[in-house]
Design an enzyme around this catalytic site. Structure first.
Site, PDB file in Angstrom:
ATOM      1  N   GLY A  12       1.029   6.675   3.427  1.00 64.20           N
ATOM      2  CA  GLY A  12       2.297   7.388   3.247  1.00 64.20           C
ATOM      3  C   GLY A  12       2.096   8.892   3.289  1.00 64.20           C
ATOM      4  CG  PHE A  36       8.541  -0.981   3.323  1.00 65.32           C
ATOM      5  CD1 PHE A  36       9.171  -2.168   3.681  1.00 65.32           C
ATOM      6  CD2 PHE A  36       9.305   0.035   2.768  1.00 65.32           C
ATOM      7  CE1 PHE A  36      10.542  -2.332   3.483  1.00 65.32           C
ATOM      8  CE2 PHE A  36      10.678  -0.121   2.573  1.00 65.32           C
ATOM      9  CZ  PHE A  36      11.287  -1.309   2.935  1.00 65.32           C
ATOM     10  N   GLY A  38       5.141   3.910   5.460  1.00 75.44           N
ATOM     11  CA  GLY A  38       4.044   4.782   5.866  1.00 75.44           C
ATOM     12  C   GLY A  38       3.763   4.625   7.345  1.00 75.44           C
ATOM     13  CE  LYS A  91      10.326 -10.309  -4.735  1.00 74.26           C
ATOM     14  NZ  LYS A  91      10.259 -11.083  -3.470  1.00 74.26           N
ATOM     15  N   GLY A 102      -3.882  -5.222 -13.502  1.00 76.19           N
ATOM     16  CA  GLY A 102      -4.807  -6.349 -13.675  1.00 76.19           C
ATOM     17  C   GLY A 102      -6.144  -6.057 -13.017  1.00 76.19           C
ATOM     18  CE1 TYR A 145      10.806   5.511  -5.626  1.00 82.06           C
ATOM     19  CE2 TYR A 145      12.196   7.061  -6.800  1.00 82.06           C
ATOM     20  CZ  TYR A 145      11.020   6.779  -6.132  1.00 82.06           C
ATOM     21  OH  TYR A 145      10.070   7.765  -5.961  1.00 82.06           O
ATOM     22  CG  HIS A 181       9.013   8.506   8.370  1.00 79.49           C
ATOM     23  ND1 HIS A 181      10.021   8.613   9.296  1.00 79.49           N
ATOM     24  CD2 HIS A 181       8.386   7.335   8.612  1.00 79.49           C
ATOM     25  CE1 HIS A 181      10.000   7.551  10.059  1.00 79.49           C
ATOM     26  NE2 HIS A 181       9.013   6.756   9.673  1.00 79.49           N
TER      27      HIS A 181
HETATM   28  P1  NAD Z   1       5.980   7.284   1.373  1.00 75.54           P
HETATM   29  O1  NAD Z   1       7.096   6.351   1.575  1.00 75.54           O
HETATM   30  O2  NAD Z   1       5.628   8.228   2.460  1.00 75.54           O
HETATM   31  O3  NAD Z   1       4.656   6.516   0.951  1.00 75.54           O
HETATM   32  C1  NAD Z   1       4.641   5.308   0.244  1.00 75.54           C
HETATM   33  C2  NAD Z   1       3.629   4.394   0.894  1.00 75.54           C
HETATM   34  O4  NAD Z   1       3.571   3.159   0.177  1.00 75.54           O
HETATM   35  C3  NAD Z   1       3.987   4.041   2.344  1.00 75.54           C
HETATM   36  O5  NAD Z   1       2.879   4.236   3.173  1.00 75.54           O
HETATM   37  C4  NAD Z   1       4.409   2.569   2.259  1.00 75.54           C
HETATM   38  O6  NAD Z   1       4.175   1.883   3.461  1.00 75.54           O
HETATM   39  C5  NAD Z   1       3.549   2.088   1.109  1.00 75.54           C
HETATM   40  N1  NAD Z   1       4.081   0.885   0.451  1.00 75.54           N
HETATM   41  C6  NAD Z   1       5.363   0.659   0.062  1.00 75.54           C
HETATM   42  N2  NAD Z   1       5.467  -0.548  -0.521  1.00 75.54           N
HETATM   43  C7  NAD Z   1       4.210  -1.098  -0.526  1.00 75.54           C
HETATM   44  C8  NAD Z   1       3.674  -2.313  -0.972  1.00 75.54           C
HETATM   45  N3  NAD Z   1       4.424  -3.235  -1.581  1.00 75.54           N
HETATM   46  N4  NAD Z   1       2.348  -2.530  -0.787  1.00 75.54           N
HETATM   47  C9  NAD Z   1       1.568  -1.624  -0.176  1.00 75.54           C
HETATM   48  N5  NAD Z   1       2.026  -0.436   0.285  1.00 75.54           N
HETATM   49  C10 NAD Z   1       3.342  -0.178   0.101  1.00 75.54           C
HETATM   50  O7  NAD Z   1       6.312   8.111   0.030  1.00 75.54           O
HETATM   51  P2  NAD Z   1       5.549   9.329  -0.646  1.00 75.54           P
HETATM   52  O8  NAD Z   1       6.466  10.477  -0.654  1.00 75.54           O
HETATM   53  O9  NAD Z   1       4.194   9.481  -0.098  1.00 75.54           O
HETATM   54  O10 NAD Z   1       5.460   8.803  -2.139  1.00 75.54           O
HETATM   55  C11 NAD Z   1       4.275   8.279  -2.698  1.00 75.54           C
HETATM   56  C12 NAD Z   1       4.503   7.920  -4.146  1.00 75.54           C
HETATM   57  O11 NAD Z   1       4.896   9.085  -4.875  1.00 75.54           O
HETATM   58  C13 NAD Z   1       5.606   6.888  -4.355  1.00 75.54           C
HETATM   59  O12 NAD Z   1       5.218   6.007  -5.363  1.00 75.54           O
HETATM   60  C14 NAD Z   1       6.786   7.704  -4.812  1.00 75.54           C
HETATM   61  O13 NAD Z   1       7.632   6.974  -5.637  1.00 75.54           O
HETATM   62  C15 NAD Z   1       6.113   8.846  -5.558  1.00 75.54           C
HETATM   63  N6  NAD Z   1       6.956  10.055  -5.567  1.00 75.54           N
HETATM   64  C16 NAD Z   1       7.073  10.835  -4.459  1.00 75.54           C
HETATM   65  C17 NAD Z   1       7.889  11.954  -4.487  1.00 75.54           C
HETATM   66  C18 NAD Z   1       8.064  12.853  -3.298  1.00 75.54           C
HETATM   67  O14 NAD Z   1       8.835  13.808  -3.378  1.00 75.54           O
HETATM   68  N7  NAD Z   1       7.380  12.657  -2.209  1.00 75.54           N
HETATM   69  C19 NAD Z   1       8.599  12.267  -5.655  1.00 75.54           C
HETATM   70  C20 NAD Z   1       8.472  11.419  -6.750  1.00 75.54           C
HETATM   71  C21 NAD Z   1       7.632  10.330  -6.700  1.00 75.54           C
HETATM   72  N1  UDP Z   2      -5.070  -9.121 -10.427  1.00 73.00           N
HETATM   73  C1  UDP Z   2      -5.377  -8.616  -9.181  1.00 73.00           C
HETATM   74  N2  UDP Z   2      -6.656  -8.218  -8.938  1.00 73.00           N
HETATM   75  C2  UDP Z   2      -7.633  -8.274  -9.867  1.00 73.00           C
HETATM   76  C3  UDP Z   2      -7.311  -8.799 -11.143  1.00 73.00           C
HETATM   77  C4  UDP Z   2      -6.001  -9.200 -11.403  1.00 73.00           C
HETATM   78  O1  UDP Z   2      -4.527  -8.538  -8.295  1.00 73.00           O
HETATM   79  O2  UDP Z   2      -8.764  -7.891  -9.572  1.00 73.00           O
HETATM   80  C5  UDP Z   2      -3.698  -9.566 -10.703  1.00 73.00           C
HETATM   81  C6  UDP Z   2      -3.640 -10.983 -11.176  1.00 73.00           C
HETATM   82  O3  UDP Z   2      -3.274 -11.802 -10.075  1.00 73.00           O
HETATM   83  C7  UDP Z   2      -2.584 -11.007 -12.238  1.00 73.00           C
HETATM   84  C8  UDP Z   2      -2.259  -9.548 -12.505  1.00 73.00           C
HETATM   85  O4  UDP Z   2      -3.187  -8.789 -11.745  1.00 73.00           O
HETATM   86  O5  UDP Z   2      -1.399 -11.591 -11.759  1.00 73.00           O
HETATM   87  C9  UDP Z   2      -2.348  -9.162 -13.938  1.00 73.00           C
HETATM   88  O6  UDP Z   2      -3.657  -9.433 -14.397  1.00 73.00           O
HETATM   89  P1  UDP Z   2      -3.963  -9.633 -15.932  1.00 73.00           P
HETATM   90  O7  UDP Z   2      -5.419  -9.914 -16.062  1.00 73.00           O
HETATM   91  O8  UDP Z   2      -3.429  -8.507 -16.719  1.00 73.00           O
HETATM   92  O9  UDP Z   2      -3.071 -10.847 -16.342  1.00 73.00           O
HETATM   93  P2  UDP Z   2      -3.223 -12.412 -16.129  1.00 73.00           P
HETATM   94  O10 UDP Z   2      -4.225 -12.668 -15.044  1.00 73.00           O
HETATM   95  O11 UDP Z   2      -3.669 -12.897 -17.455  1.00 73.00           O
HETATM   96  O12 UDP Z   2      -1.845 -12.847 -15.762  1.00 73.00           O
END
Ligand code: NAD
Ligand code: UDP
Ligand code: UDP
Length: 312
Positions: A12, A36, A38, A91, A102, A145, A181
């Site tokens: 990103g 997503f 980035g 999520k 974790g 968010y 972007h």
């Molecule tokens: P961005 O959208 O450019 O970067 C976010 C990155 O996260 C992207 O590359 C996207 O593909 C990736 N991503 C999204 N969902 C994902 C998922 N589920 N698994 C793996 N990768 C995932 O945004 P940014 O400006 O670089 O922001 C980075 C972080 O800083 C974010 O958490 C944002 O909330 C926080 N933030 C940014 C600002 C700002 O002004 N830029 C302000 C406040 C907070």
């Molecule tokens: N987890 C992960 N990578 C790791 C260890 C944990 O993605 O190396 C995930 C794991 O799948 C779990 C979550 O992190 O769902 C939270 O982990 P934690 O040990 O706190 O809780 P638990 O496994 O007891 O649910």
């Protein structure tokens, strides 16, 4: 000493700058990103570095790797991106944070959460201090968010209290710079792209709402300082530039520095758009010895130069 560092959201805007900085500091860096919002182009120049690795992965699913530090930046940050799939945004904030926490717990890594000024919502306290609890609509179009990020903070502090994890929580205010972007709808990139193309500059509402814009290099410096601060500094700490501008003032500066003849067009204000936003950075100054140094004029010129190059 060289560390192994995981950066989620590494492709990103902020993540790619952070990967670059950490590599420069001599560390091994793993970027995890599902692309997503980035762009692989942001990290293309790092791929030949043997200390860098880019993995496609969605952090809402478990992820296993060995690492010393985790910067959790994964999450779309611009309203049009995070509202495109709001359930996925929540999520990413909640399930994604649980997985990264974790992971941090299993390998005993330090973990930093990129939280946001959005946790303050449309604030009644100005400038915003960290002890202000915020005014957030739980059911609006920004809630996926705002509430997602608030819940992520809760998770970080509960893992800290319950599992003794080494956490760092920072609340980032609007940050801008090269590698934003061009179509992600954020105000700085929108205005620059519109000005360079001679399109109308889209002002939402009356343009009198304010934001405080931090240049990316300043912000990345603060993230690294926070990660390496003493263990008792956990945050939340505001990071941003306290110089506050109206959206109209920003438009005027962009027009001036691009020598553009674009006209302004006034459009409806999006729902729940905060009226003002300015960080109080007293804590960052005290705990991290940090404050931003790049004025808006200078940062805008760098950002305009970047967009001129990428837009051809
Ligand atoms: P961005 O959208 O450019 O970067 C976010 C990155 O996260 C992207 O590359 C996207 O593909 C990736 N991503 C999204 N969902 C994902 C998922 N589920 N698994 C793996 N990768 C995932 O945004 P940014 O400006 O670089 O922001 C980075 C972080 O800083 C974010 O958490 C944002 O909330 C926080 N933030 C940014 C600002 C700002 O002004 N830029 C302000 C406040 C907070
Ligand atoms: N987890 C992960 N990578 C790791 C260890 C944990 O993605 O190396 C995930 C794991 O799948 C779990 C979550 O992190 O769902 C939270 O982990 P934690 O040990 O706190 O809780 P638990 O496994 O007891 O649910
Ligand atoms: N904004 C605007 N025109 C645009 C894009 C945004 O007037 O083309 C306004 C938006 O309504 C908000 C401010 O600029 O008041 C900052 O918007 P952005 O999406 O960059 O960040 P956020 O609202 O999350 O602070």
């Amino acid at each position: 000493m060289s560390k192994r560092i995981l950066v989620t959201g590494g492709a990103g805007f902020l993540g790619s700058h952070l990967c670059e900085r950490l590599l420069k500091d001599g560390h091994e860096v793993v970027s995890v990103d599902n692309y997503f919002s980035g762009n692989k182009q942001n990290i293309a120049h790092l791929l030949s570095n043997l200390r860098f690795e880019a993995i496609r992965h969605d952090i809402t699913f478990p992820f296993y790797v060995e690492t010393d530090q985790i910067y959790n930046l994964a999450c779309p940050a611009s309203p049009i991106h995070y509202q495109r799939d709001p359930v996925q945004t929540t999520k990413t904030c909640v399930h994604g944070s649980i997985n990264m926490l974790g992971l941090a717990k299993r390998v005993n890594a330090r973990i930093l959460q990129a939280s946001t000024s959005e946790v303050y919502g449309d604030p009644e306290v100005h400038p915003q201090t960290e002890d202000y609890w915020g005014r957030v609509n739980p059911v609006g179009i920004r809630s996926c968010y705002d509430e997602g990020k608030r819940c992520a903070e809760t998770l970080f502090f509960d893992y800290y209290r319950q599992c003794n994890l080494q956490i760092k929580v920072v609340r980032l205010f609007n940050t801008y710079g090269p590698k934003m972007h061009p179509n992600d709808g954020r105000v700085v990139s929108n205005f620059i792209v519109q000005a360079l193309r001679g399109d109308k500059i889209t002002i939402y509402g009356d343009g009198l709402q304010t934001r405080s814009f931090c240049y990316v290099d300043d912000l990345i410096g603060a993230l690294v300082r926070m990660m390496n601060s003493p263990a008792n500094v956990v945050g939340p700490i505001n990071l941003g530039n306290p110089s506050e501008f109206t959206v109209l003032e920003l438009a005027e500066k962009v027009l001036q520095f691009t020598c553009s003849k674009s006209k302004l067009i006034f459009m409806p204000l999006p729902q729940d758009d905060p009226k003002q936003r300015q960080p109080d950075i007293t804590l960052a100054r005290e705990k991290l010895g940090w404050e931003p140094t790049v004025p808006l004029e200078e940062g805008l010129k760098e950002t305009i130069a970047y967009f001129k190059k990428t837009l051809g």
